[in-house]
Design a protein around this motif. Structure first.
Motif, PDB file in Angstrom:
ATOM      1  N   ALA B  56      31.996   5.030  31.353  1.00  0.00           N
ATOM      2  CA  ALA B  56      32.384   4.085  30.306  1.00  0.00           C
ATOM      3  C   ALA B  56      32.133   2.661  30.773  1.00  0.00           C
ATOM      4  O   ALA B  56      31.645   1.809  30.022  1.00  0.00           O
ATOM      5  N   LEU B  57      32.427   2.415  32.050  1.00  0.00           N
ATOM      6  CA  LEU B  57      32.250   1.071  32.619  1.00  0.00           C
ATOM      7  C   LEU B  57      30.775   0.670  32.631  1.00  0.00           C
ATOM      8  O   LEU B  57      30.411  -0.444  32.238  1.00  0.00           O
ATOM      9  N   LEU B  58      29.901   1.632  33.029  1.00  0.00           N
ATOM     10  CA  LEU B  58      28.471   1.296  33.085  1.00  0.00           C
ATOM     11  C   LEU B  58      27.902   1.129  31.679  1.00  0.00           C
ATOM     12  O   LEU B  58      27.076   0.245  31.430  1.00  0.00           O
ATOM     13  N   ALA B  59      28.363   1.983  30.744  1.00  0.00           N
ATOM     14  CA  ALA B  59      27.873   1.873  29.370  1.00  0.00           C
ATOM     15  C   ALA B  59      28.271   0.527  28.772  1.00  0.00           C
ATOM     16  O   ALA B  59      27.514  -0.092  28.022  1.00  0.00           O
ATOM     17  N   CYS B  60      29.472   0.073  29.136  1.00  0.00           N
ATOM     18  CA  CYS B  60      29.977  -1.224  28.674  1.00  0.00           C
ATOM     19  C   CYS B  60      29.100  -2.347  29.235  1.00  0.00           C
ATOM     20  O   CYS B  60      28.785  -3.319  28.555  1.00  0.00           O
ATOM     21  N   LEU B  61      28.672  -2.174  30.487  1.00  0.00           N
ATOM     22  CA  LEU B  61      27.880  -3.191  31.180  1.00  0.00           C
ATOM     23  C   LEU B  61      26.530  -3.428  30.502  1.00  0.00           C
ATOM     24  O   LEU B  61      26.013  -4.539  30.504  1.00  0.00           O
ATOM     25  N   LEU B  62      25.985  -2.347  29.895  1.00  0.00           N
ATOM     26  CA  LEU B  62      24.633  -2.421  29.324  1.00  0.00           C
ATOM     27  C   LEU B  62      24.485  -3.540  28.308  1.00  0.00           C
ATOM     28  O   LEU B  62      23.449  -4.194  28.240  1.00  0.00           O
ATOM     29  N   SER B  63      25.519  -3.721  27.477  1.00  0.00           N
ATOM     30  CA  SER B  63      25.370  -4.638  26.350  1.00  0.00           C
ATOM     31  C   SER B  63      25.961  -6.012  26.648  1.00  0.00           C
ATOM     32  O   SER B  63      26.004  -6.864  25.765  1.00  0.00           O
ATOM     33  N   LEU B  64      26.410  -6.235  27.900  1.00  0.00           N
ATOM     34  CA  LEU B  64      27.084  -7.503  28.180  1.00  0.00           C
ATOM     35  C   LEU B  64      26.179  -8.712  28.006  1.00  0.00           C
ATOM     36  O   LEU B  64      26.595  -9.740  27.490  1.00  0.00           O
ATOM     37  N   ASP B  65      24.909  -8.600  28.446  1.00  0.00           N
ATOM     38  CA  ASP B  65      24.085  -9.806  28.442  1.00  0.00           C
ATOM     39  C   ASP B  65      23.801 -10.285  27.018  1.00  0.00           C
ATOM     40  O   ASP B  65      23.381 -11.412  26.826  1.00  0.00           O
ATOM     41  N   ARG B  66      24.053  -9.405  26.021  1.00  0.00           N
ATOM     42  CA  ARG B  66      23.827  -9.834  24.637  1.00  0.00           C
ATOM     43  C   ARG B  66      24.963 -10.711  24.123  1.00  0.00           C
ATOM     44  O   ARG B  66      24.803 -11.346  23.081  1.00  0.00           O
ATOM     45  N   ALA B  69      23.715 -14.450  25.305  1.00  0.00           N
ATOM     46  CA  ALA B  69      22.305 -14.821  25.510  1.00  0.00           C
ATOM     47  C   ALA B  69      21.584 -15.040  24.184  1.00  0.00           C
ATOM     48  O   ALA B  69      20.840 -16.011  24.024  1.00  0.00           O
ATOM     49  N   LEU B  70      21.807 -14.164  23.200  1.00  0.00           N
ATOM     50  CA  LEU B  70      21.095 -14.293  21.924  1.00  0.00           C
ATOM     51  C   LEU B  70      21.494 -15.583  21.224  1.00  0.00           C
ATOM     52  O   LEU B  70      20.653 -16.296  20.673  1.00  0.00           O
ATOM     53  N   ASP B  71      22.798 -15.888  21.242  1.00  0.00           N
ATOM     54  CA  ASP B  71      23.268 -17.118  20.599  1.00  0.00           C
ATOM     55  C   ASP B  71      22.766 -18.351  21.339  1.00  0.00           C
ATOM     56  O   ASP B  71      22.566 -19.401  20.744  1.00  0.00           O
ATOM     57  N   PHE B  72      22.568 -18.206  22.656  1.00  0.00           N
ATOM     58  CA  PHE B  72      22.047 -19.334  23.432  1.00  0.00           C
ATOM     59  C   PHE B  72      20.593 -19.595  23.046  1.00  0.00           C
ATOM     60  O   PHE B  72      20.191 -20.739  22.835  1.00  0.00           O
ATOM     61  N   GLU B  73      19.820 -18.499  22.914  1.00  0.00           N
ATOM     62  CA  GLU B  73      18.396 -18.664  22.635  1.00  0.00           C
ATOM     63  C   GLU B  73      18.139 -19.283  21.266  1.00  0.00           C
ATOM     64  O   GLU B  73      17.257 -20.122  21.114  1.00  0.00           O
ATOM     65  N   ASP B  74      18.884 -18.847  20.238  1.00  0.00           N
ATOM     66  CA  ASP B  74      18.573 -19.365  18.903  1.00  0.00           C
ATOM     67  C   ASP B  74      19.383 -20.622  18.565  1.00  0.00           C
ATOM     68  O   ASP B  74      19.353 -21.089  17.428  1.00  0.00           O
ATOM     69  N   SER B 139      35.532  -5.856  28.631  1.00  0.00           N
ATOM     70  CA  SER B 139      34.762  -6.713  27.724  1.00  0.00           C
ATOM     71  C   SER B 139      34.972  -8.182  28.048  1.00  0.00           C
ATOM     72  O   SER B 139      34.020  -8.972  28.042  1.00  0.00           O
ATOM     73  N   LEU B 140      36.212  -8.555  28.355  1.00  0.00           N
ATOM     74  CA  LEU B 140      36.493  -9.966  28.627  1.00  0.00           C
ATOM     75  C   LEU B 140      35.856 -10.414  29.945  1.00  0.00           C
ATOM     76  O   LEU B 140      35.255 -11.482  30.019  1.00  0.00           O
ATOM     77  N   LEU B 141      35.991  -9.572  30.979  1.00  0.00           N
ATOM     78  CA  LEU B 141      35.374  -9.925  32.256  1.00  0.00           C
ATOM     79  C   LEU B 141      33.863  -9.981  32.104  1.00  0.00           C
ATOM     80  O   LEU B 141      33.188 -10.829  32.702  1.00  0.00           O
ATOM     81  N   GLY B 142      33.330  -9.075  31.272  1.00  0.00           N
ATOM     82  CA  GLY B 142      31.900  -9.101  30.996  1.00  0.00           C
ATOM     83  C   GLY B 142      31.498 -10.386  30.306  1.00  0.00           C
ATOM     84  O   GLY B 142      30.454 -10.971  30.612  1.00  0.00           O
ATOM     85  N   ALA B 143      32.356 -10.851  29.375  1.00  0.00           N
ATOM     86  CA  ALA B 143      32.062 -12.114  28.687  1.00  0.00           C
ATOM     87  C   ALA B 143      32.046 -13.258  29.691  1.00  0.00           C
ATOM     88  O   ALA B 143      31.224 -14.173  29.590  1.00  0.00           O
ATOM     89  N   PHE B 144      32.923 -13.194  30.688  1.00  0.00           N
ATOM     90  CA  PHE B 144      32.929 -14.221  31.741  1.00  0.00           C
ATOM     91  C   PHE B 144      31.610 -14.198  32.517  1.00  0.00           C
ATOM     92  O   PHE B 144      30.976 -15.246  32.724  1.00  0.00           O
ATOM     93  N   GLY B 145      31.179 -12.992  32.912  1.00  0.00           N
ATOM     94  CA  GLY B 145      29.900 -12.875  33.626  1.00  0.00           C
ATOM     95  C   GLY B 145      28.749 -13.362  32.770  1.00  0.00           C
ATOM     96  O   GLY B 145      27.855 -14.074  33.240  1.00  0.00           O
ATOM     97  N   ARG B 153      17.167 -17.402  33.458  1.00  0.00           N
ATOM     98  CA  ARG B 153      16.072 -16.575  32.945  1.00  0.00           C
ATOM     99  C   ARG B 153      16.242 -15.118  33.340  1.00  0.00           C
ATOM    100  O   ARG B 153      16.033 -14.222  32.545  1.00  0.00           O
ATOM    101  N   ARG B 154      16.612 -14.864  34.593  1.00  0.00           N
ATOM    102  CA  ARG B 154      16.758 -13.481  35.048  1.00  0.00           C
ATOM    103  C   ARG B 154      18.240 -13.184  35.234  1.00  0.00           C
ATOM    104  O   ARG B 154      18.674 -12.817  36.319  1.00  0.00           O
ATOM    105  N   GLY B 155      19.008 -13.356  34.172  1.00  0.00           N
ATOM    106  CA  GLY B 155      20.453 -13.259  34.300  1.00  0.00           C
ATOM    107  C   GLY B 155      20.977 -11.833  34.332  1.00  0.00           C
ATOM    108  O   GLY B 155      22.067 -11.585  34.817  1.00  0.00           O
ATOM    109  N   GLY B 156      20.208 -10.868  33.802  1.00  0.00           N
ATOM    110  CA  GLY B 156      20.728  -9.514  33.585  1.00  0.00           C
ATOM    111  C   GLY B 156      21.237  -8.836  34.842  1.00  0.00           C
ATOM    112  O   GLY B 156      22.366  -8.367  34.903  1.00  0.00           O
ATOM    113  N   LEU B 157      20.390  -8.817  35.879  1.00  0.00           N
ATOM    114  CA  LEU B 157      20.773  -8.125  37.109  1.00  0.00           C
ATOM    115  C   LEU B 157      21.905  -8.875  37.803  1.00  0.00           C
ATOM    116  O   LEU B 157      22.858  -8.273  38.304  1.00  0.00           O
ATOM    117  N   LEU B 158      21.793 -10.199  37.800  1.00  0.00           N
ATOM    118  CA  LEU B 158      22.826 -11.027  38.426  1.00  0.00           C
ATOM    119  C   LEU B 158      24.170 -10.781  37.747  1.00  0.00           C
ATOM    120  O   LEU B 158      25.211 -10.701  38.405  1.00  0.00           O
TER     121      LEU B 158
END
Lengths: 241, 218, 210
Positions: B56-66, B69-74, B139-145, B153-158
């Motif tokens: 569950a933790l890893l599945a949660c991690l998958l969508s964190l960068d969205r 990032a999307l709101d930043f780009e547009d 979710s909240l800690l993910g939002a912090f990350g 630019r290469r934020g995903g892995l970090l």
């Protein structure tokens, strides 16, 4: 004369340059003397000669935690008072702390194999050191990833603050999660637990040596960072003229 | 704030929103574990609570960068930062949207996937309860990350590198509660600790994440 | 009563001062046009006025929550329709009615099209329509007419004029003549930070570094 005078890079460079040779000499003398004295101590009646790895393990573990605390204080000083030297000192300390954590983990494994019969055990102390190492890695990686130096200092400062809270919680969570087989505190002064003076004094000496070693390295690295910042600033001005 | 939450939910459920990807990943992970460990029922039953929590933790991690990032780009993030909504509230709204689209489906699916892993039926209630209490913190800690790495630019892995150590306490108490439930023991102590961590996260992280966003926008 | 007044403002980009000593005052109904070559710091100055980055020196006097900022990126979600995009920003700014904004930027016909299917100029018009649903008095516009055709640019100039007529103010970084009444013009070239001067030391940097 206030301590904040040394937040001025020029004053910091002057003072650190003056004391650096003395600190470095002290670090070399204390570390070498402490380690040699440690090797010459008699073998422990239960652990045999393997006990002597303690003279590396305990100071490294102590520094691993204290360097993170130093980074926390330096980050707070940067976030509150905006002294650049403080942010750069935190940046300079992180890789040293990471290496100290690795030394503590590796020497612990080398000692644990003959004593506990295993290289690794999911003991709370070992676990929290592993987590601490992960925090060091993340902190260093964030410094490397952000291009603007002031933004990098701000972001890593916030990460250091939040990370400290969660590293502390992880430590207690790990204690809840596993009972642990690690020795009690090496420096305990409780009756019956206190280490024999034969081991205690060389240990104190190596601890002082490791502290001075850290001070030497962090001063050198902070001086390098300040020079790098100054070079970048001069180049930027050059480019605009 | 509600508007922001509703917009994020709508975006996630529209085509290309990535809704359900995390769930698919979770299913594949749970299906792969027995191939790795062998089909022995006892082995699977003993590791099921931990696997479900880590999955569950890893599945949660998958969508964190969205999250940002999307709101930043547009440019939306600039506009949200200049809007009447405090950035701290925007962080809460975005983390809540992430939890509703990534966390909640995982919680619903976890007992089903538990069947694949031979998890004792007695543990199901504890699993769902511990996930309900613990995943908002993820979710909240993910939002912090995501806030720390939003301009990179290469934020995903970090992002994974920064967030996973922060997940350790939640994982420890969440999996412990489920494990105790599976063993028929009382799991209320780890659940209380889990709730404490989630509450601490709710109190602390919006400010840290908003500060990180402000730094990344300037 | 001035809506926006700026005193001796200095802004920095990438750790270096870009422009300094900028001062102006905008009363209700006034416009300011920023000019200057690329890289002089127009965008940085506008972001600073919008509160997205702190000034290095100087004061900005403006009522809180009175600025609306529009930059190169329009903040549109491609899977939402035109009306949904606009309604979202209206709700963020506590407004409900998006019809006048759609009418003003001639977007009624595109109301239910997904933003992904719009042309660059249509997206730009939608992005500018957002300004109308913010209900804010101070418009900070960064090259607003990029990718607009002549007719749309004229339409937008009308929108800005009616905003000014209603007592708003605007700061526009643009090279196009929008024929705005009583527009002040500032050429930022005159305010370029002088690298040799002591005040031009790297911004936000301890003075002893350089």
């Amino acid at each position: 004369m206030s301590i904040w005078e040394y937040a001025n890079p020029v004053k910091f460079m002057r003072l650190s340059g003056a004391i650096l040779p003395w600190v470095a000499a002290g670090a070399a003398i204390c570390t070498v003397a402490g380690l040699v004295w440690g090797v010459l101590t008699p073998p422990d009646y239960r652990q045999g000669a393997s006990v002597k790895i303690m003279f590396l393990h305990v100071p490294a573990a102590m520094m691993a935690i204290n360097i993170w605390l130093m980074m926390l204080v330096a980050s707070l000083i940067w976030l509150i008072r905006r002294h650049h030297v403080s942010a750069l000192a935190a940046k300079a300390a992180a890789p040293i702390g990471a290496v100290m954590t690795v030394i503590a983990l590796v020497t612990g494994a080398a000692w644990g194999q003959p004593t506990w019969g295993t290289w690794w055990e999911w003991d709370p102390r070992l676990t929290s050191f592993l987590v601490l190492f992960l925090f060091y890695i993340g902190y260093i990686a964030l410094w490397e990833a952000v291009e603007d130096p002031d933004s990098a200092a701000d972001l890593t400062g916030i990460l250091c603050l939040v990370g400290s809270v969660f590293a502390l919680i992880s430590r207690y969570a790990a204690m809840f999660w596993s009972q642990g087989i690690h020795q009690g505190s090496s420096l305990s002064v409780a009756p019956g637990e206190r280490m024999s003076a034969v081991y205690r004094y060389p240990l104190y000496l190596t601890m002082l040596g490791f502290f001075l070693l850290f001070l030497t390295l962090v001063l050198i690295r902070t001086r390098t960072e300040i020079r790098l910042r100054r070079t970048a600033a001069l180049q930027a001005r050059e480019a605009r003229q | 704030m509600i508007a922001l939450l509703l917009r994020d939910l709508r975006l996630a459920t529209r085509a290309g929103g990535g809704f359900g990807l995390g769930l698919g990943f979770f299913l594949i992970l749970c299906a792969l574990i027995p191939f790795g460990t062998g089909p022995d029922t006892d082995v699977l039953a003993s590791i099921a609570p931990g696997i479900l929590w880590v999955g569950a933790l890893l599945a949660c991690l998958l969508s964190l960068d969205r999250i940002f990032a999307l709101d930043f780009e547009d440019g939306s993030l600039d506009l949200i930062a200049t809007s009447p909504i405090p950035l701290e509230c925007a962080v809460i709204a975005k983390a809540a949207a992430h939890w509703l689209t990534s966390g909640l489906p995982l919680i619903v699916a976890a007992p089903l996937f538990g069947v694949l892993l031979q998890m004792p039926a007695a543990a199901n209630g504890w699993l769902v309860l511990s996930l309900l209490i613990g995943t908002p913190a993820l979710s909240l800690l993910g939002a912090f990350g995501a806030a720390l790495t939003v301009g990179l630019r290469r934020g995903g892995l970090l992002l994974s590198l920064l967030v996973l150590p922060l997940y350790v306490p939640t994982l420890i108490f969440g999996a412990e509660a489920t494990r105790r439930g599976a063993a028929g023991m009382d799991a209320s102590t780890p659940l209380v600790f889990l709730a404490a961590i989630t509450l601490l996260t709710v109190a602390l992280i919006p400010f840290a994440a908003a500060a990180a966003i402000r730094i990344n926008l300037r | 009563m001035s809506l926006l007044s700026v005193h001796d403002l200095a802004v920095a980009r990438g750790g270096m001062r870009a422009v300094e000593g900028v001062s102006f005052t905008l009363d209700a109904g006034q416009a300011l046009i920023l000019r200057g070559p690329n890289g002089i710091g127009k965008t940085t100055l506008l972001r600073c006025l919008a509160g997205l980055q702190p000034p290095v020196a100087g004061r900005i006097q403006m009522a809180p929550d009175s600025a609306a900022y529009a930059a190169h990126a329009d903040g549109l979600k491609s899977t939402l329709t035109v009306a949904e995009n606009l309604a979202f920003w209206a709700r963020i700014f506590d407004r409900a009615d998006i019809a006048p904004a759609l009418a003003a930027m001639n977007l009624q016909g595109l109301r239910d099209r997904a933003a992904a299917t719009l042309s660059a100029g249509q997206k730009r018009r939608l992005g500018l329509a957002r300004l109308l649903v913010t209900g804010r008095a101070v418009w900070l516009l960064d090259e607003p007419t990029i990718s607009l055709d002549a007719a749309s640019a004229a339409l937008f100039a009308d929108v800005v004029r009616s905003h000014l007529a209603q007592g708003g103010v605007t700061v526009i970084a643009t090279h196009i003549d929008l024929s705005l009444p009583q527009a002040q013009v500032i050429d930022l070239t005159e305010y370029r930070a002088n690298p040799g001067a002591p005040s031009a030391r790297p911004a936000g940097f301890n003075e002893a570094f350089a």
